[in-house]
Design a protein around this motif. Structure first.
Motif, mmCIF file in Angstrom:
data_model
loop_
_atom_site.group_PDB
_atom_site.id
_atom_site.type_symbol
_atom_site.label_atom_id
_atom_site.label_comp_id
_atom_site.label_asym_id
_atom_site.label_seq_id
_atom_site.Cartn_x
_atom_site.Cartn_y
_atom_site.Cartn_z
ATOM 1 N N ASP A 237 6.954 -15.363 7.596
ATOM 2 C CA ASP A 237 7.713 -14.252 7.033
ATOM 3 C C ASP A 237 6.911 -13.494 5.988
ATOM 4 O O ASP A 237 7.464 -12.831 5.113
ATOM 5 C CB ASP A 237 9.014 -14.768 6.401
ATOM 6 N N ASP A 238 5.593 -13.575 6.060
ATOM 7 C CA ASP A 238 4.725 -12.968 5.065
ATOM 8 C C ASP A 238 4.611 -11.464 5.315
ATOM 9 O O ASP A 238 4.020 -11.035 6.311
ATOM 10 C CB ASP A 238 3.339 -13.618 5.116
ATOM 11 N N ILE A 239 5.213 -10.642 4.447
ATOM 12 C CA ILE A 239 5.109 -9.193 4.589
ATOM 13 C C ILE A 239 4.776 -8.558 3.234
ATOM 14 O O ILE A 239 5.160 -9.063 2.182
ATOM 15 C CB ILE A 239 6.386 -8.538 5.164
ATOM 16 N N LEU A 240 4.044 -7.471 3.307
ATOM 17 C CA LEU A 240 3.704 -6.666 2.138
ATOM 18 C C LEU A 240 3.841 -5.205 2.542
ATOM 19 O O LEU A 240 3.459 -4.833 3.662
ATOM 20 C CB LEU A 240 2.273 -6.944 1.672
ATOM 21 N N ALA A 241 4.384 -4.387 1.666
ATOM 22 C CA ALA A 241 4.590 -2.985 2.025
ATOM 23 C C ALA A 241 4.435 -2.091 0.812
ATOM 24 O O ALA A 241 4.658 -2.509 -0.321
ATOM 25 C CB ALA A 241 5.978 -2.797 2.638
ATOM 26 N N PHE A 242 4.049 -0.854 1.075
ATOM 27 C CA PHE A 242 3.953 0.138 0.005
ATOM 28 C C PHE A 242 3.724 1.523 0.607
ATOM 29 O O PHE A 242 3.329 1.652 1.772
ATOM 30 C CB PHE A 242 2.817 -0.196 -0.970
ATOM 31 N N ASP A 243 3.981 2.544 -0.203
ATOM 32 C CA ASP A 243 3.643 3.905 0.181
ATOM 33 C C ASP A 243 2.145 4.105 -0.009
ATOM 34 O O ASP A 243 1.601 3.803 -1.078
ATOM 35 C CB ASP A 243 4.403 4.915 -0.680
ATOM 36 N N CYS A 244 1.496 4.616 1.037
ATOM 37 C CA CYS A 244 0.039 4.831 0.980
ATOM 38 C C CYS A 244 -0.312 6.106 0.226
ATOM 39 O O CYS A 244 -1.242 6.132 -0.594
ATOM 40 C CB CYS A 244 -0.538 4.934 2.384
ATOM 41 N N GLY A 245 0.407 7.175 0.534
ATOM 42 C CA GLY A 245 0.100 8.466 -0.064
ATOM 43 C C GLY A 245 0.821 9.566 0.684
ATOM 44 O O GLY A 245 1.711 9.294 1.503
ATOM 45 N N PRO A 246 0.459 10.825 0.452
ATOM 46 C CA PRO A 246 1.077 11.920 1.193
ATOM 47 C C PRO A 246 0.882 11.729 2.697
ATOM 48 O O PRO A 246 -0.193 11.347 3.143
ATOM 49 C CB PRO A 246 0.322 13.153 0.688
ATOM 50 N N GLY A 247 1.939 11.962 3.452
ATOM 51 C CA GLY A 247 1.848 11.872 4.906
ATOM 52 C C GLY A 247 1.735 13.261 5.496
ATOM 53 O O GLY A 247 0.725 13.935 5.362
ATOM 54 N N VAL B 117 -5.918 -0.166 2.643
ATOM 55 C CA VAL B 117 -6.386 -1.431 3.236
ATOM 56 C C VAL B 117 -6.939 -2.363 2.156
ATOM 57 O O VAL B 117 -6.844 -3.584 2.262
ATOM 58 C CB VAL B 117 -7.448 -1.162 4.327
ATOM 59 N N ASN B 118 -7.485 -1.780 1.091
ATOM 60 C CA ASN B 118 -8.037 -2.594 0.006
ATOM 61 C C ASN B 118 -6.977 -3.460 -0.672
ATOM 62 O O ASN B 118 -7.301 -4.443 -1.323
ATOM 63 C CB ASN B 118 -8.683 -1.686 -1.060
ATOM 64 N N HIS B 119 -5.717 -3.080 -0.516
ATOM 65 C CA HIS B 119 -4.635 -3.821 -1.168
ATOM 66 C C HIS B 119 -3.956 -4.827 -0.229
ATOM 67 O O HIS B 119 -3.025 -5.522 -0.643
ATOM 68 C CB HIS B 119 -3.586 -2.843 -1.712
ATOM 69 N N LEU C 194 -9.010 11.312 -3.863
ATOM 70 C CA LEU C 194 -8.988 9.845 -3.963
ATOM 71 C C LEU C 194 -9.211 9.343 -5.392
ATOM 72 O O LEU C 194 -9.089 8.143 -5.644
ATOM 73 C CB LEU C 194 -10.040 9.247 -3.029
ATOM 74 N N GLU C 195 -9.511 10.244 -6.314
ATOM 75 C CA GLU C 195 -9.647 9.846 -7.712
ATOM 76 C C GLU C 195 -8.289 9.683 -8.399
ATOM 77 O O GLU C 195 -8.218 9.203 -9.533
ATOM 78 C CB GLU C 195 -10.479 10.888 -8.476
ATOM 79 N N ASP C 196 -7.220 10.062 -7.707
ATOM 80 C CA ASP C 196 -5.887 9.893 -8.295
ATOM 81 C C ASP C 196 -5.654 8.412 -8.598
ATOM 82 O O ASP C 196 -5.911 7.544 -7.748
ATOM 83 C CB ASP C 196 -4.813 10.396 -7.323
ATOM 84 N N PRO C 197 -5.175 8.071 -9.806
ATOM 85 C CA PRO C 197 -5.003 6.664 -10.182
ATOM 86 C C PRO C 197 -4.008 5.898 -9.313
ATOM 87 O O PRO C 197 -4.026 4.664 -9.299
ATOM 88 C CB PRO C 197 -4.508 6.739 -11.637
ATOM 89 N N TYR C 198 -3.180 6.604 -8.560
ATOM 90 C CA TYR C 198 -2.216 5.912 -7.692
ATOM 91 C C TYR C 198 -2.911 4.971 -6.727
ATOM 92 O O TYR C 198 -2.417 3.873 -6.436
ATOM 93 C CB TYR C 198 -1.386 6.930 -6.902
ATOM 94 N N PHE C 199 -4.073 5.369 -6.235
ATOM 95 C CA PHE C 199 -4.746 4.578 -5.198
ATOM 96 C C PHE C 199 -5.292 3.256 -5.731
ATOM 97 O O PHE C 199 -5.537 2.333 -4.958
ATOM 98 C CB PHE C 199 -5.844 5.406 -4.529
ATOM 99 N N ASP C 200 -5.467 3.147 -7.035
ATOM 100 C CA ASP C 200 -5.923 1.890 -7.627
ATOM 101 C C ASP C 200 -4.765 0.994 -8.045
ATOM 102 O O ASP C 200 -4.986 -0.172 -8.368
ATOM 103 C CB ASP C 200 -6.806 2.175 -8.857
#
Length: 371
Positions: free
Chosen positions: A183-193, A282-284, A230-236
């Motif tokens: 049951d291992d799941i991880l989810a999040f918003d990646c960015g603008p679609g 993918v890094n996360h 990609l310098e937006d801090p959201y991605f880190d």
């Protein structure tokens, strides 16, 4: 708590503002039987613009209440159309899952707002409605999004796909569900679609979408815009994390304007930013997925799909190849979540929204007609 299998209608009005999806499923809140019955009702351009004007509202305005009723009427029409298509009556349906339209999402401030009138939907259809799916999660300290992962995982369990696998939804915002062993799941918003590309196309061509990605494919992406994006801090930020449709909008629009791009180059650049945000995610992930399955309107953009496969270096396929309906998955999800509400089962988890503990959610709106 209700026992047994329930026939439900799930409904979704996404951040792309194209219209309402309604889909039929049967579920006990854990397992699911897809019925491959769905309808789509587009929003009239005039209503779409009034809905767009509500974006960013931290609190309700007088005009917003009128918009909420008008968009709810489109949902009523969609339910009636689906019942007519399937030959079913309101009495055959146990519950409707009604997401409404997200107009503001800022979980760090404890705010997420979806407009719509669930009691009106219940009265006009004669079917109980579950709505307000995100509020409890945000109140408990979660991101309130994404909510589809528990449904993605339920579908994937029966698909026989080897893990780790990713289910990617590309709507106005893109979000990923990573599914591992058990049951291992991880989810999040990646960015603008699709949102930024759709707005670009509407502004420059009058069409609210880059059909099949043809405009992007005819252009050349600007790599400097992508790098600065990609310098937006959201991605880190470590997930779980979520985005509002308008997050990053001013930043991206500014970068594209500064680069003085023509229509096709702008489309290619914005599509590349969509892909770059997903690849950065993918890094996360605990382990890189061996395959990706894409749902939502973005899977129709051939340029995005091909660029994504090239950059990820693994197969990227439409969920339709699993015999899912990629246009209806998100709508089906809210039918599933509505039944989970009735069953007293959680909708969100620490690994999907960052909520401290598995969290139940939603509110039931009953109807005199159903009583």
């Amino acid at each position: 708590m209700t026992q047994g299998w329930i026939t439900a209608i799930g409904m979704m009005s996404g951040t792309s503002l194209d219209g309402v999806d309604a889909a039929l499923i049967e579920t006990d809140g854990v397992e699911v039987r897809r019925l491959d019955q769905s309808v789509f009702v587009p929003y009239a351009p005039e209503l779409r613009e009034r809905m767009r004007a509500c974006f960013g509202n931290r609190s309700a305005t007088n005009s917003e209440h009128v918009v909420a009723d008008d968009l709810t009427q489109v949902h009523v029409d969609a339910v009636n159309m689906l019942l007519e298509k399937t030959g079913m009556s309101a009495g055959d349906i146990g519950v409707i899952g009604f997401h409404g339209q997200t107009v503001f999402h800022e979980p760090a401030s404890g705010l997420t707002r979806q407009i719509g009138t669930p009691d009106m939907l219940a009265e006009k259809t004669g079917i109980p409605v579950v709505a307000d799916f995100r509020l409890a999660d945000v109140a408990a300290g979660g991101e309130g999004a994404p909510l589809a992962p528990v449904y993605h995982a339920a579908l994937m369990k029966s698909a026989g796909v080897s893990v780790p696998v990713a289910v990617l939804n590309i709507g106005g915002v893109s979000n990923v569900t990573w599914i591992g062993e058990g049951d291992d799941i991880l989810a999040f918003d990646c960015g603008p679609g699709n949102a930024r590309l759709d707005d670009w196309m509407l502004r420059h061509t009058g069409n609210p979408v880059d059909l099949n990605g043809a405009t992007a494919a005819s252009g050349t992406g600007n790599p400097m815009v992508e790098i600065k994006f990609l310098e937006d801090p959201y991605f880190d930020r470590v997930p779980p994390k979520s985005l509002d449709r308008e997050d990053m909008a001013a930043r991206i629009d500014g970068l594209v304007a500064e680069a003085k791009l023509n229509v096709s180059d702008g489309a290619a650049t914005l599509a590349n930013c969509t892909v770059a945000a997903i690849v950065a995610g993918v890094n996360h992930l605990p382990v890189a997925p061996t395959s990706w399955f894409v749902c939502g309107g973005g899977r129709h953009n051939q340029y995005v799909m091909e660029t994504l496969a090239s950059r990820l270096g693994v197969p990227v396929r439409s969920v339709d190849e699993l015999d899912w309906d990629g246009d209806a998955v998100e709508a089906e999800c809210f039918g599933y979540l509505a039944v989970r509400h009735l069953q007293g089962l959680p909708l969100s988890f620490p690994g999907t929204t960052g909520v401290p503990a598995p969290c139940c959610g939603g509110k039931l709106y009953t109807t005199k007609k159903a009583a």
